[in-house]
Motif scaffolding. Structure first.
Motif, PDB file in Angstrom:
ATOM      1  N   PHE A 123      -8.431   3.309  -5.462  1.00 45.92           N
ATOM      2  CA  PHE A 123      -8.642   3.351  -4.020  1.00 45.92           C
ATOM      3  C   PHE A 123      -8.247   2.032  -3.370  1.00 45.92           C
ATOM      4  CE2 PHE A 123     -12.660   1.590  -5.577  1.00 45.92           C
ATOM      5  CZ  PHE A 123     -12.938   0.579  -4.660  1.00 45.92           C
ATOM      6  N   ARG A 124      -8.013   2.121  -2.079  1.00 44.92           N
ATOM      7  CA  ARG A 124      -7.858   0.898  -1.294  1.00 44.92           C
ATOM      8  C   ARG A 124      -9.039   0.815  -0.334  1.00 44.92           C
ATOM      9  NH1 ARG A 124      -5.912   0.471   4.124  1.00 44.92           N
ATOM     10  NH2 ARG A 124      -5.487   2.501   5.070  1.00 44.92           N
TER      11      ARG A 124
ATOM     12  N   CYS B  96     -13.110   3.656   2.228  1.00 41.18           N
ATOM     13  CA  CYS B  96     -12.039   3.585   1.242  1.00 41.18           C
ATOM     14  C   CYS B  96     -11.129   4.799   1.378  1.00 41.18           C
ATOM     15  CB  CYS B  96     -12.587   3.478  -0.181  1.00 41.18           C
ATOM     16  SG  CYS B  96     -13.305   4.994  -0.851  1.00 41.18           S
ATOM     17  N   GLU B  97      -9.925   4.660   0.855  1.00 44.82           N
ATOM     18  CA  GLU B  97      -8.935   5.730   0.827  1.00 44.82           C
ATOM     19  C   GLU B  97      -8.455   5.890  -0.606  1.00 44.82           C
ATOM     20  OE1 GLU B  97      -4.582   6.871   2.813  1.00 44.82           O
ATOM     21  OE2 GLU B  97      -5.280   4.778   2.780  1.00 44.82           O
ATOM     22  N   LEU B  98      -8.514   7.096  -1.149  1.00 48.84           N
ATOM     23  CA  LEU B  98      -8.049   7.345  -2.508  1.00 48.84           C
ATOM     24  C   LEU B  98      -6.527   7.320  -2.545  1.00 48.84           C
ATOM     25  CD1 LEU B  98     -10.421  10.215  -3.707  1.00 48.84           C
ATOM     26  CD2 LEU B  98     -10.711   7.740  -3.923  1.00 48.84           C
ATOM     27  N   LEU B  99      -5.995   6.832  -3.651  1.00 46.48           N
ATOM     28  CA  LEU B  99      -4.543   6.760  -3.806  1.00 46.48           C
ATOM     29  C   LEU B  99      -3.970   8.033  -4.419  1.00 46.48           C
ATOM     30  CD1 LEU B  99      -4.145   3.059  -4.991  1.00 46.48           C
ATOM     31  CD2 LEU B  99      -3.913   3.993  -2.683  1.00 46.48           C
ATOM     32  N   ALA B 100      -4.813   8.864  -5.013  1.00 43.14           N
ATOM     33  CA  ALA B 100      -4.365  10.132  -5.592  1.00 43.14           C
ATOM     34  C   ALA B 100      -5.376  11.209  -5.249  1.00 43.14           C
ATOM     35  CB  ALA B 100      -4.199  10.009  -7.108  1.00 43.14           C
ATOM     36  N   ASP B 101      -4.932  12.457  -5.261  1.00 42.98           N
ATOM     37  CA  ASP B 101      -5.795  13.595  -4.963  1.00 42.98           C
ATOM     38  C   ASP B 101      -5.733  14.550  -6.148  1.00 42.98           C
ATOM     39  OD1 ASP B 101      -7.272  15.630  -3.894  1.00 42.98           O
ATOM     40  OD2 ASP B 101      -5.800  16.240  -2.402  1.00 42.98           O
TER      41      ASP B 101
ATOM     42  N   ILE C 120       0.840  -1.203   0.000  1.00 45.05           N
ATOM     43  CA  ILE C 120       0.000   0.000   0.000  1.00 45.05           C
ATOM     44  C   ILE C 120       0.873   1.252   0.000  1.00 45.05           C
ATOM     45  CG2 ILE C 120      -1.682   1.341   1.316  1.00 45.05           C
ATOM     46  CD1 ILE C 120      -2.865  -1.105  -0.081  1.00 45.05           C
ATOM     47  N   ALA C 121       1.958   1.238   0.752  1.00 43.15           N
ATOM     48  CA  ALA C 121       2.865   2.389   0.774  1.00 43.15           C
ATOM     49  C   ALA C 121       3.439   2.652  -0.606  1.00 43.15           C
ATOM     50  CB  ALA C 121       3.987   2.153   1.792  1.00 43.15           C
ATOM     51  N   TYR C 122       3.792   1.588  -1.334  1.00 43.65           N
ATOM     52  CA  TYR C 122       4.301   1.756  -2.695  1.00 43.65           C
ATOM     53  C   TYR C 122       3.219   2.331  -3.615  1.00 43.65           C
ATOM     54  CZ  TYR C 122       8.441  -1.065  -1.503  1.00 43.65           C
ATOM     55  OH  TYR C 122       9.610  -1.552  -0.948  1.00 43.65           O
ATOM     56  N   MET C 123       1.985   1.865  -3.450  1.00 42.49           N
ATOM     57  CA  MET C 123       0.900   2.338  -4.307  1.00 42.49           C
ATOM     58  C   MET C 123       0.554   3.798  -4.014  1.00 42.49           C
ATOM     59  SD  MET C 123      -1.513  -1.067  -4.582  1.00 42.49           S
ATOM     60  CE  MET C 123      -2.503  -0.422  -5.914  1.00 42.49           C
ATOM     61  N   LYS C 124       0.716   4.220  -2.766  1.00 44.54           N
ATOM     62  CA  LYS C 124       0.485   5.628  -2.448  1.00 44.54           C
ATOM     63  C   LYS C 124       1.540   6.504  -3.125  1.00 44.54           C
ATOM     64  CE  LYS C 124      -1.969   5.094   1.956  1.00 44.54           C
ATOM     65  NZ  LYS C 124      -1.951   5.350   3.420  1.00 44.54           N
TER      66      LYS C 124
ATOM     67  N   ASP D 286     -20.229 -10.647 -10.146  1.00 44.06           N
ATOM     68  CA  ASP D 286     -19.006 -10.852  -9.384  1.00 44.06           C
ATOM     69  C   ASP D 286     -19.321 -10.656  -7.904  1.00 44.06           C
ATOM     70  OD1 ASP D 286     -16.494 -10.746  -8.120  1.00 44.06           O
ATOM     71  OD2 ASP D 286     -15.530 -10.063  -9.962  1.00 44.06           O
ATOM     72  N   ARG D 287     -19.327 -11.753  -7.162  1.00 42.86           N
ATOM     73  CA  ARG D 287     -19.696 -11.709  -5.743  1.00 42.86           C
ATOM     74  C   ARG D 287     -18.474 -11.706  -4.822  1.00 42.86           C
ATOM     75  NH1 ARG D 287     -23.533 -14.635  -8.487  1.00 42.86           N
ATOM     76  NH2 ARG D 287     -25.695 -13.921  -8.179  1.00 42.86           N
ATOM     77  N   THR D 288     -17.335 -11.306  -5.372  1.00 42.43           N
ATOM     78  CA  THR D 288     -16.151 -11.151  -4.529  1.00 42.43           C
ATOM     79  C   THR D 288     -16.449 -10.146  -3.427  1.00 42.43           C
ATOM     80  OG1 THR D 288     -14.704 -11.583  -6.433  1.00 42.43           O
ATOM     81  CG2 THR D 288     -13.704 -10.544  -4.494  1.00 42.43           C
ATOM     82  N   ILE D 289     -16.138 -10.511  -2.196  1.00 42.92           N
ATOM     83  CA  ILE D 289     -16.389  -9.633  -1.046  1.00 42.92           C
ATOM     84  C   ILE D 289     -15.171  -8.749  -0.807  1.00 42.92           C
ATOM     85  CG2 ILE D 289     -16.866  -9.577   1.425  1.00 42.92           C
ATOM     86  CD1 ILE D 289     -18.268 -12.286   1.103  1.00 42.92           C
ATOM     87  N   LEU D 290     -15.412  -7.443  -0.712  1.00 44.45           N
ATOM     88  CA  LEU D 290     -14.321  -6.510  -0.482  1.00 44.45           C
ATOM     89  C   LEU D 290     -13.759  -6.682   0.930  1.00 44.45           C
ATOM     90  CD1 LEU D 290     -15.425  -5.336  -3.102  1.00 44.45           C
ATOM     91  CD2 LEU D 290     -15.098  -3.046  -2.162  1.00 44.45           C
ATOM     92  N   GLU D 291     -12.429  -6.653   1.008  1.00 48.39           N
ATOM     93  CA  GLU D 291     -11.714  -6.773   2.277  1.00 48.39           C
ATOM     94  C   GLU D 291     -10.735  -5.613   2.406  1.00 48.39           C
ATOM     95  OE1 GLU D 291      -9.844 -10.585   2.940  1.00 48.39           O
ATOM     96  OE2 GLU D 291     -11.190 -11.539   1.479  1.00 48.39           O
ATOM     97  N   PRO D 292     -10.364  -5.250   3.638  1.00 46.20           N
ATOM     98  CA  PRO D 292      -9.365  -4.200   3.815  1.00 46.20           C
ATOM     99  C   PRO D 292      -8.073  -4.506   3.055  1.00 46.20           C
ATOM    100  CG  PRO D 292     -10.421  -4.676   5.909  1.00 46.20           C
ATOM    101  CD  PRO D 292     -10.907  -5.719   4.934  1.00 46.20           C
ATOM    102  N   ASN D 293      -7.521  -3.469   2.445  1.00 41.56           N
ATOM    103  CA  ASN D 293      -6.281  -3.518   1.673  1.00 41.56           C
ATOM    104  C   ASN D 293      -6.431  -4.192   0.316  1.00 41.56           C
ATOM    105  OD1 ASN D 293      -4.896  -1.973   3.498  1.00 41.56           O
ATOM    106  ND2 ASN D 293      -3.243  -3.435   3.802  1.00 41.56           N
ATOM    107  N   MET D 294      -7.644  -4.436  -0.137  1.00 42.83           N
ATOM    108  CA  MET D 294      -7.843  -4.668  -1.557  1.00 42.83           C
ATOM    109  C   MET D 294      -7.758  -3.305  -2.254  1.00 42.83           C
ATOM    110  SD  MET D 294     -10.967  -7.394  -1.974  1.00 42.83           S
ATOM    111  CE  MET D 294     -10.773  -9.123  -1.570  1.00 42.83           C
ATOM    112  N   THR D 295      -7.277  -3.293  -3.489  1.00 46.91           N
ATOM    113  CA  THR D 295      -7.137  -2.041  -4.233  1.00 46.91           C
ATOM    114  C   THR D 295      -7.793  -2.171  -5.607  1.00 46.91           C
ATOM    115  OG1 THR D 295      -4.946  -2.779  -4.990  1.00 46.91           O
ATOM    116  CG2 THR D 295      -5.026  -1.308  -3.074  1.00 46.91           C
ATOM    117  N   PHE D 296      -8.505  -1.114  -6.001  1.00 46.61           N
ATOM    118  CA  PHE D 296      -9.260  -1.134  -7.249  1.00 46.61           C
ATOM    119  C   PHE D 296      -9.053   0.143  -8.053  1.00 46.61           C
ATOM    120  CE2 PHE D 296     -11.495  -4.166  -4.631  1.00 46.61           C
ATOM    121  CZ  PHE D 296     -11.947  -5.132  -5.512  1.00 46.61           C
TER     122      PHE D 296
END
Length: 395
Positions: A369-370, A376-381, A163-167, A340-350
């Motif tokens: 976002f993650r 969720c938290e955006l990776l860019a502003d 996540i730090a790298y993706m930020k 797609d019934r994949t359940i979102l979990e913390p630290n998945m990124t889309f």
């Protein structure tokens, strides 16, 4: 220097082996360069020739097999010891007489592994039909299974370091998009804007540099904005031209994609209306993100918004992404779409990219976002709107 600790690489390998066990697999042959990187750290532009990571269910370290001149890259970038870096000779490279998978077959025979159950990444970009044919021919007593996305599904939940790298990648994406906006104007060539984007992507920021992204900048203009995957030309921007810019920041092979639509001058009423609908739906979807929601439920939030505004969209709204190599930054696992019934979990990124493409125009405004513990938290502003570039004519 390794991009992650050896303990993190080993933890990833344990999770992969658990999936192998569940699938009844003794050996997994990994040819997707992103999966090779994920499990070992291997990072080189060598995927144009055949290379493979052999994961043996009962051995602690995988075996890297690749071209002889790339063995040094494996020594420099992976946590593997020299006994697990096994190169093949250059006479195997693009030969009509022999194939690198023949070398793999001989290696498995020598280790008395030729009668086990072997999974291969059948749908990986760099695993060819010829690879499969040579494996089946060379290992007639083995049982083959489809191991497509076996590692990809381990990758879908990121570690804090990932996540730090993706930020950081998100910060690079911000800079690259701002560069595109600043450079676009009437009379400027599309290729020159993309050159500026590429410089921003690779130079990165003062505190950290960038990497090459898995996809080149996409830049359809005018009526061609109805085609989302066009790149650029040498044409010059004209007054009133819209342009879709889709790009990504990349840091240590981790991506943060970002798309915006920019207009030189005044947008048409239709384009502004569609853009407003996209932003409304995008905002609603982002507000709905939380652990426990499924991919299709999140897509439905978006769908309800645009359909009440008289707009329909058939393609998916987004997808899981992160670590990758050309030609794609997507992970090929979860998609934000019906079914797609994949359940979102913390630290998945889309990458949430609810673009609308019509007969003679299109609008893309996206966010990466993650998933957090509560939302969720955006990776860019970056401004989430149809961006208008005022044009000032000189007297």
């Amino acid at each position: 220097m390794l991009t992650f600790s050896v303990s993190e690489f080993k933890e990833r390998l344990v999770k992969t082996k658990q999936r192998m066990t569940n699938a009844g697999v003794d050996i997994l042959l990994v040819t997707d360069p992103a999966n090779m990187n994920y499990l070992t750290g291997y990072d080189a532009w060598s995927f144009y020739v055949h290379q493979v990571l052999i994961i043996l269910i009962d051995e602690e370290q995988p075996i890297w097999v690749g071209r002889g001149q790339d063995a040094s890259a494996a020594s420099h970038t992976t946590w593997l010891d020299d006994d697990h870096i096994i190169p093949y000779g250059d006479h195997y490279v693009q030969s009509t007489q022999r194939h690198p998978m023949d070398f793999v077959c001989d290696l498995l025979k020598m280790r008395k592994r030729d009668k086990q159950t072997i999974a291969v990444e059948c749908d990986a970009y760099y695993f060819t039909a010829k690879c499969y044919l040579q494996l089946v021919k060379g290992l007639p007593n083995a049982t083959f299974k489809d191991g497509t996305n076996m590692v990809n599904w381990v990758r879908i939940v990121k570690s804090d370091q990932e996540i730090a790298y993706m930020k950081r990648a998100g910060k690079i994406a911000e800079k690259a998009m701002q560069t595109a906006f600043d450079m676009m104007d009437e009379g400027v060539r599309e290729c020159d804007v993309v050159a500026g984007i590429a410089h921003a992507q690779i130079s990165g920021l003062e505190d950290f540099g960038g990497d090459y992204p898995a996809i080149v900048p996409l830049l359809p203009t005018g009526e061609k904005t109805s085609a989302c995957h066009l790149t650029w030309t040498e044409d010059r921007f004209k007054q009133g031209d819209p342009a879709i810019i889709e790009l990504a920041g990349c840091y240590k092979r981790y991506h943060s994609p970002l798309a915006r639509t920019i207009v030189i001058g005044v947008p048409t009423e239709r384009m502004q209306y569609v853009a407003d609908c996209v932003v409304e739906g995008l905002n609603a979807a982002l507000d709905a993100v939380k652990p426990g929601i499924t991919c299709e439920e999140l897509e439905m939030v978006w769908r309800r918004v645009i359909e009440k505004n008289g707009i329909k969209k058939e393609s998916r709204m987004g997808y899981s992404m992160g670590l990758n190599y050309p030609p794609d930054w997507g992970e090929h696992t979860a998609s934000l779409r019906p079914g797609d019934r994949t359940i979102l979990e913390p630290n998945m990124t889309f990458h949430l990219i609810p673009g609308i493409w019509m007969e003679n125009m299109g609008v893309e405004i996206s966010e990466s976002f993650r998933v957090t513990e509560t939302g969720c938290e955006l990776l860019a502003d970056f401004p989430r709107e149809l961006m208008v570039k005022p044009h000032i004519r000189l007297a």
